[in-house]
Design an enzyme around this catalytic site. Structure first.
Site, PDB file in Angstrom:
ATOM      1  N   ARG A  48      15.067  -8.208 -36.375  1.00 46.72           N
ATOM      2  CA  ARG A  48      13.926  -7.280 -36.365  1.00 46.72           C
ATOM      3  C   ARG A  48      12.629  -8.006 -35.990  1.00 46.72           C
ATOM      4  NH1 ARG A  48      13.457  -5.879 -41.427  1.00 46.72           N
ATOM      5  NH2 ARG A  48      11.298  -6.527 -41.663  1.00 46.72           N
ATOM      6  N   TYR A 100      -0.272  14.314 -23.844  1.00 43.33           N
ATOM      7  CA  TYR A 100       1.123  14.647 -24.158  1.00 43.33           C
ATOM      8  C   TYR A 100       1.164  15.226 -25.570  1.00 43.33           C
ATOM      9  CZ  TYR A 100       6.003  13.903 -25.428  1.00 43.33           C
ATOM     10  OH  TYR A 100       7.288  14.074 -25.886  1.00 43.33           O
ATOM     11  N   ASP A 170      -2.919   5.688 -21.755  1.00 41.68           N
ATOM     12  CA  ASP A 170      -1.497   6.029 -21.628  1.00 41.68           C
ATOM     13  C   ASP A 170      -1.210   6.129 -20.138  1.00 41.68           C
ATOM     14  OD1 ASP A 170       1.007   7.258 -21.409  1.00 41.68           O
ATOM     15  OD2 ASP A 170       0.760   8.387 -23.260  1.00 41.68           O
ATOM     16  N   LYS A 195      10.507   6.853 -18.637  1.00 43.69           N
ATOM     17  CA  LYS A 195      10.201   7.624 -17.437  1.00 43.69           C
ATOM     18  C   LYS A 195      10.347   6.768 -16.166  1.00 43.69           C
ATOM     19  CE  LYS A 195       9.026  11.136 -20.128  1.00 43.69           C
ATOM     20  NZ  LYS A 195       9.182  10.565 -21.464  1.00 43.69           N
TER      21      LYS A 195
HETATM   22  C1  LIG Z   1       2.362  10.697 -21.335  1.00 39.72           C
HETATM   23  C2  LIG Z   1       3.428  10.403 -22.330  1.00 39.72           C
HETATM   24  N1  LIG Z   1       3.203   9.508 -23.292  1.00 39.72           N
HETATM   25  C3  LIG Z   1       4.153   9.213 -24.224  1.00 39.72           C
HETATM   26  C4  LIG Z   1       5.378   9.856 -24.220  1.00 39.72           C
HETATM   27  C5  LIG Z   1       6.405   9.551 -25.292  1.00 39.72           C
HETATM   28  O1  LIG Z   1       7.449   8.803 -24.772  1.00 39.72           O
HETATM   29  P1  LIG Z   1       8.949   8.775 -25.366  1.00 39.72           P
HETATM   30  O2  LIG Z   1       9.567  10.103 -25.093  1.00 39.72           O
HETATM   31  O3  LIG Z   1       9.592   7.617 -24.667  1.00 39.72           O
HETATM   32  O4  LIG Z   1       8.815   8.528 -26.856  1.00 39.72           O
HETATM   33  C6  LIG Z   1       5.657  10.795 -23.226  1.00 39.72           C
HETATM   34  C7  LIG Z   1       6.964  11.487 -23.179  1.00 39.72           C
HETATM   35  O5  LIG Z   1       7.158  12.423 -22.426  1.00 39.72           O
HETATM   36  C8  LIG Z   1       4.654  11.084 -22.263  1.00 39.72           C
HETATM   37  O6  LIG Z   1       4.846  11.981 -21.284  1.00 39.72           O
END
Ligand SMILES: Cc1ncc(COP(=O)(O)O)c(C=O)c1O
Length: 370
Positions: A48, A100, A170, A195
């Protein structure tokens, strides 16, 4: 000698060409390591705390982002680590009101419960730069998911740093291949690696990169204590997928631009959201901070009935959530709730298929939707 960005991505996390050994990095699954006596005397003790497979991946990410990187179990684990490591009761955080939606949910739930004040402002028009009074952190998402709004990272950084506010970007929709927030002055960049960065729809991961070892250390401590650690297999796969990022994303961005222009000219489509279109409200800003405009195109078919018929009529593109993968997908975003979008709003993720086939499929489905 400065090498081309594509070459840097391809070789990231691999040793120098002259070093002997296997091409593929070793995959280390061990949860524990032989470590007698004083634990501080050992590089590796417990799974961990550290893992050699993470280290290779984080070295690669750090090279692309321009600062030390820490890998997490998911994008949300990475998001929560930054929020948790940076904020304490009484702090103010400024979030995009079109971020998001799970990030807004986390802020409104957990952060509010621990006494952090959450202030929302739109991405559009750099509105967050005028909402910084007394804030500790401003969180930026550009292009935002799913509306693909864009703000000026340099401008937000300038306003924030003048008021002693830290900036997090982000960068999920862009990836470091298209946009490098640390080079634009941000203090942290966070991303879902589920993604486009990895692009094969076969793993869930996230990361944070930042500007100093001290900040990265605080994030590692958070990961260690909260246990949001990435699986070694996922990390190894992610590193393998990274090598094709330039090839994948170059084609996806080119096809996304073609699709956006096709949709823009189509009488059956009410609105198209894509920063690469000259009539996008922040097209000029996007040009100034991105190398291309990404693989996601959103558009509005106005009613749920038309959107459902469109999705049902696609024969190549799959109806699925997420984005950035090599296979094209589309979904009606309002089915999840949480976003300020109409019932007919479609988020389309452009894959690596021949663009003629994507246009053919979309054109046919639009015809069926009437
Ligand atoms: C802009 C954005 N940030 C964070 C996330 C979260 O990512 P995860 O689904 O890998 O936890 C997403 C998921 O769609 C996203 O579109």
């Amino acid at each position: 000698m400065t090498r081309h960005r594509d070459t840097v991505v391809l070789h990231a996390g691999h040793g120098p060409a002259s070093s002997a050994g296997p091409f593929a990095p070793a995959l280390q699954f061990a949860s524990t390591f032989v470590a007698p006596g004083n634990p501080a005397a050992h590089e590796l003790t417990y799974g961990r705390f550290h893992n050699p497979t993470w280290t290779v991946w984080e070295d690669a990410l750090g090279l692309l982002e321009g600062g030390p990187a820490v890998s997490f179990a998911s994008g949300m684990a990475a998001v929560s680590a930054v929020l948790g490591a940076c904020l304490k009761p009484g702090d103010i955080v400024v979030l995009p009101d079109d971020a998001y939606y799970t990030i807004r949910r986390v802020a409104e739930g957990w952060l509010t419960r621990i006494g952090v004040q959450v202030r929302l402002a739109p991405t559009r028009g750099n509105a967050q730069a005028t909402a910084l009074d007394g804030a500790r952190l401003v969180w930026v998402e550009t292009p935002s998911n799913p509306l693909l709004e864009v703000c000026d990272i340099r401008e937000i950084v300038r306003a924030a740093h003048a008021s002693n506010v830290e900036v997090v970007v982000d960068n999920t929709t862009a990836t470091p291949y298209l946009q490098q927030p640390l080079h634009l002055g941000a203090d942290y960049v966070v991303a879902s690696d589920t993604k486009a960065l990895t692009g094969h729809s076969d793993l869930v991961l996230g990361h944070v990169a930042t500007t100093s070892e001290e900040r990265a250390g605080a994030l590692r401590t958070w990961r260690n204590q909260h246990g949001a650690i990435p699986g070694p297999m996922e990390v190894w796969l992610a590193h393998r997928s990274l090598a094709t990022l330039p090839l994948r994303l170059t084609q996806q961005c080119r096809s996304a631009q073609t699709l956006a222009e096709f949709l823009h000219a189509h009488t059956g489509v009410a609105r198209v959201h894509y920063p690469g279109l000259p009539d996008h409200p922040a097209h000029v800003v996007a040009r100034g901070q991105m190398d291309a405009f990404g693989s996601v195109v959103s558009f509005d078919l106005e009613t749920q009935a038309r959107a459902d018929t469109f999705l049902r009529s696609l024969t190549l593109v799959r109806e699925a959530t997420s984005f950035g993968g090599v296979l094209s997908t589309a979904e009606r975003r309002a089915r999840w709730g949480g976003d300020a979008v109409g019932e007919g709003f479609i988020r389309f993720s452009v894959g690596c298929e021949a663009v003629e086939d994507i246009l053919d499929d979309v054109g046919g489905a639009l015809g069926a939707a009437g």
